[in-house]
Scaffold this motif. Sequence first.
Motif, PDB file in Angstrom:
ATOM      1  N   MET A   1      63.689  40.109  37.770  1.00  0.00           N
ATOM      2  CA  MET A   1      62.818  41.166  37.305  1.00  0.00           C
ATOM      3  C   MET A   1      61.947  40.603  36.193  1.00  0.00           C
ATOM      4  SD  MET A   1      63.786  44.866  35.645  1.00  0.00           S
ATOM      5  CE  MET A   1      64.411  44.371  34.079  1.00  0.00           C
ATOM      6  N   PHE A   2      60.641  40.849  36.280  1.00  0.00           N
ATOM      7  CA  PHE A   2      59.708  40.459  35.227  1.00  0.00           C
ATOM      8  C   PHE A   2      59.698  41.524  34.136  1.00  0.00           C
ATOM      9  CE2 PHE A   2      57.538  38.096  38.671  1.00  0.00           C
ATOM     10  CZ  PHE A   2      57.456  36.854  38.053  1.00  0.00           C
ATOM     11  N   VAL A   3      59.625  41.101  32.878  1.00  0.00           N
ATOM     12  CA  VAL A   3      59.498  42.027  31.767  1.00  0.00           C
ATOM     13  C   VAL A   3      58.316  41.562  30.924  1.00  0.00           C
ATOM     14  CG1 VAL A   3      60.597  42.967  29.704  1.00  0.00           C
ATOM     15  CG2 VAL A   3      61.976  42.466  31.728  1.00  0.00           C
ATOM     16  N   ILE A   4      57.407  42.497  30.611  1.00  0.00           N
ATOM     17  CA  ILE A   4      56.245  42.168  29.795  1.00  0.00           C
ATOM     18  C   ILE A   4      55.778  43.443  29.099  1.00  0.00           C
ATOM     19  CG2 ILE A   4      54.607  42.470  31.678  1.00  0.00           C
ATOM     20  CD1 ILE A   4      53.065  40.028  30.543  1.00  0.00           C
ATOM     21  N   ARG A   5      55.405  43.355  27.840  1.00  0.00           N
ATOM     22  CA  ARG A   5      54.952  44.523  27.073  1.00  0.00           C
ATOM     23  C   ARG A   5      53.600  44.989  27.584  1.00  0.00           C
ATOM     24  NH1 ARG A   5      55.298  42.270  21.241  1.00  0.00           N
ATOM     25  NH2 ARG A   5      53.206  43.117  21.346  1.00  0.00           N
ATOM     26  N   ALA A   6      53.305  46.286  27.412  1.00  0.00           N
ATOM     27  CA  ALA A   6      52.065  46.889  27.914  1.00  0.00           C
ATOM     28  C   ALA A   6      50.830  46.261  27.281  1.00  0.00           C
ATOM     29  CB  ALA A   6      52.074  48.395  27.675  1.00  0.00           C
ATOM     30  N   ASP A   7      50.836  46.036  25.969  1.00  0.00           N
ATOM     31  CA  ASP A   7      49.660  45.443  25.331  1.00  0.00           C
ATOM     32  C   ASP A   7      49.442  44.009  25.804  1.00  0.00           C
ATOM     33  OD1 ASP A   7      52.039  44.771  23.907  1.00  0.00           O
ATOM     34  OD2 ASP A   7      50.869  44.227  22.130  1.00  0.00           O
ATOM     35  N   VAL A   8      50.525  43.313  26.075  1.00  0.00           N
ATOM     36  CA  VAL A   8      50.426  41.933  26.552  1.00  0.00           C
ATOM     37  C   VAL A   8      49.898  41.916  27.982  1.00  0.00           C
ATOM     38  CG1 VAL A   8      51.734  39.831  27.081  1.00  0.00           C
ATOM     39  CG2 VAL A   8      52.245  41.137  25.003  1.00  0.00           C
ATOM     40  N   ILE A   9      50.386  42.817  28.825  1.00  0.00           N
ATOM     41  CA  ILE A   9      49.922  42.831  30.223  1.00  0.00           C
ATOM     42  C   ILE A   9      48.434  43.142  30.291  1.00  0.00           C
ATOM     43  CG2 ILE A   9      50.502  45.233  30.809  1.00  0.00           C
ATOM     44  CD1 ILE A   9      51.023  42.381  33.220  1.00  0.00           C
ATOM     45  N   LEU A  10      47.952  44.019  29.423  1.00  0.00           N
ATOM     46  CA  LEU A  10      46.517  44.312  29.414  1.00  0.00           C
ATOM     47  C   LEU A  10      45.696  43.076  29.036  1.00  0.00           C
ATOM     48  CD1 LEU A  10      46.235  47.922  27.971  1.00  0.00           C
ATOM     49  CD2 LEU A  10      45.567  47.131  30.239  1.00  0.00           C
ATOM     50  N   ARG A  11      46.175  42.334  28.058  1.00  0.00           N
ATOM     51  CA  ARG A  11      45.461  41.098  27.680  1.00  0.00           C
ATOM     52  C   ARG A  11      45.497  40.077  28.811  1.00  0.00           C
ATOM     53  NH1 ARG A  11      47.877  41.997  22.542  1.00  0.00           N
ATOM     54  NH2 ARG A  11      49.428  40.390  22.935  1.00  0.00           N
ATOM     55  N   GLU A  12      46.622  40.027  29.517  1.00  0.00           N
ATOM     56  CA  GLU A  12      46.739  39.083  30.632  1.00  0.00           C
ATOM     57  C   GLU A  12      45.862  39.529  31.812  1.00  0.00           C
ATOM     58  OE1 GLU A  12      49.037  35.940  30.371  1.00  0.00           O
ATOM     59  OE2 GLU A  12      47.908  36.711  28.658  1.00  0.00           O
ATOM     60  N   ILE A  13      45.762  40.816  32.046  1.00  0.00           N
ATOM     61  CA  ILE A  13      44.848  41.311  33.081  1.00  0.00           C
ATOM     62  C   ILE A  13      43.423  40.950  32.711  1.00  0.00           C
ATOM     63  CG2 ILE A  13      43.865  43.400  34.153  1.00  0.00           C
ATOM     64  CD1 ILE A  13      46.704  44.633  33.964  1.00  0.00           C
ATOM     65  N   GLU A  14      43.076  41.131  31.437  1.00  0.00           N
ATOM     66  CA  GLU A  14      41.730  40.773  30.979  1.00  0.00           C
ATOM     67  C   GLU A  14      41.458  39.285  31.216  1.00  0.00           C
ATOM     68  OE1 GLU A  14      38.931  41.414  27.038  1.00  0.00           O
ATOM     69  OE2 GLU A  14      41.098  41.296  26.763  1.00  0.00           O
ATOM     70  N   LYS A  15      42.461  38.459  31.008  1.00  0.00           N
ATOM     71  CA  LYS A  15      42.311  37.011  31.154  1.00  0.00           C
ATOM     72  C   LYS A  15      42.223  36.581  32.624  1.00  0.00           C
ATOM     73  CE  LYS A  15      44.823  32.770  29.890  1.00  0.00           C
ATOM     74  NZ  LYS A  15      46.017  32.283  29.155  1.00  0.00           N
ATOM     75  N   TYR A  16      43.122  37.111  33.473  1.00  0.00           N
ATOM     76  CA  TYR A  16      43.243  36.626  34.844  1.00  0.00           C
ATOM     77  C   TYR A  16      42.496  37.469  35.880  1.00  0.00           C
ATOM     78  CZ  TYR A  16      46.823  33.544  32.988  1.00  0.00           C
ATOM     79  OH  TYR A  16      47.482  32.587  32.272  1.00  0.00           O
ATOM     80  N   ILE A  17      42.300  38.749  35.610  1.00  0.00           N
ATOM     81  CA  ILE A  17      41.590  39.626  36.550  1.00  0.00           C
ATOM     82  C   ILE A  17      40.565  40.441  35.754  1.00  0.00           C
ATOM     83  CG2 ILE A  17      41.874  41.136  38.560  1.00  0.00           C
ATOM     84  CD1 ILE A  17      44.900  40.866  38.228  1.00  0.00           C
ATOM     85  N   PRO A  18      39.537  39.806  35.223  1.00  0.00           N
ATOM     86  CA  PRO A  18      38.610  40.493  34.319  1.00  0.00           C
ATOM     87  C   PRO A  18      37.878  41.686  34.931  1.00  0.00           C
ATOM     88  CG  PRO A  18      37.833  38.276  34.860  1.00  0.00           C
ATOM     89  CD  PRO A  18      39.218  38.400  35.417  1.00  0.00           C
ATOM     90  N   LYS A  19      37.572  41.628  36.214  1.00  0.00           N
ATOM     91  CA  LYS A  19      36.897  42.783  36.844  1.00  0.00           C
ATOM     92  C   LYS A  19      37.820  44.007  36.839  1.00  0.00           C
ATOM     93  CE  LYS A  19      34.129  40.386  40.290  1.00  0.00           C
ATOM     94  NZ  LYS A  19      33.904  40.353  41.731  1.00  0.00           N
ATOM     95  N   MET A  20      39.085  43.782  37.135  1.00  0.00           N
ATOM     96  CA  MET A  20      40.051  44.887  37.129  1.00  0.00           C
ATOM     97  C   MET A  20      40.194  45.441  35.714  1.00  0.00           C
ATOM     98  SD  MET A  20      44.074  45.071  38.218  1.00  0.00           S
ATOM     99  CE  MET A  20      43.796  44.785  39.950  1.00  0.00           C
ATOM    100  N   TYR A  21      40.251  44.563  34.738  1.00  0.00           N
ATOM    101  CA  TYR A  21      40.374  45.004  33.345  1.00  0.00           C
ATOM    102  C   TYR A  21      39.193  45.889  32.963  1.00  0.00           C
ATOM    103  CZ  TYR A  21      40.671  44.942  28.288  1.00  0.00           C
ATOM    104  OH  TYR A  21      40.741  45.324  26.975  1.00  0.00           O
ATOM    105  N   LYS A  22      37.995  45.473  33.328  1.00  0.00           N
ATOM    106  CA  LYS A  22      36.795  46.256  33.015  1.00  0.00           C
ATOM    107  C   LYS A  22      36.892  47.653  33.643  1.00  0.00           C
ATOM    108  CE  LYS A  22      31.802  46.209  33.393  1.00  0.00           C
ATOM    109  NZ  LYS A  22      30.643  45.653  34.051  1.00  0.00           N
TER     110      LYS A  22
END
Length: 160
Positions: A1-22
């Motif tokens: 099971m992966f565990v990651i904090r919500a604020d961290v996942i948002l930053r990672e989405i911004e980094k790896y999937i920028p269109k989705m983040y936008k």
Amino acid sequence: MFVIRADVILREIEKYIPKMYKSLMEIYKHLGEIDEEEVIREQYNLIDGISIDFGVMQKTRKAFVIKSDFSWDDIGSFTALSRFLGSNRSNAVSEKVFLEECENCAVFGEKKKLIIGFGVKDLVIVDAGDVILVMDKNRDQEIKHLLNNLSEQEEYKDYL
């Protein structure tokens, strides 16, 4: 099971999937507003169909894997989702469903309407309000292909 904090996942989405983040940030700005549903629909159509597993979790160095023992079901198909419905003989059903002489069906409905099935088997039936889906249960992995074809038809875009 992966565990990651919500604020961290948002930053990672911004980094790896920028269109989705936008798109997610645009949706966030409109939550609770009169145009919320319209903005969600517009932005959802702009988001590439990549799962969070492939888009972020396999790339990030900021998640943890924790060994655990629990039931897990990736609710990415109607077959998986039907395991969370009630049971009626050999069928999986939501509320307000009456089946007679039916086998191996999964019926998802709203509480507003009664869904009646008679003499059918191996079907998925979904009442989503303004759309009713009836499909062979063994083809639920093909739903993305069906939705892609449907989205190309101008007269059906309002239903997606």
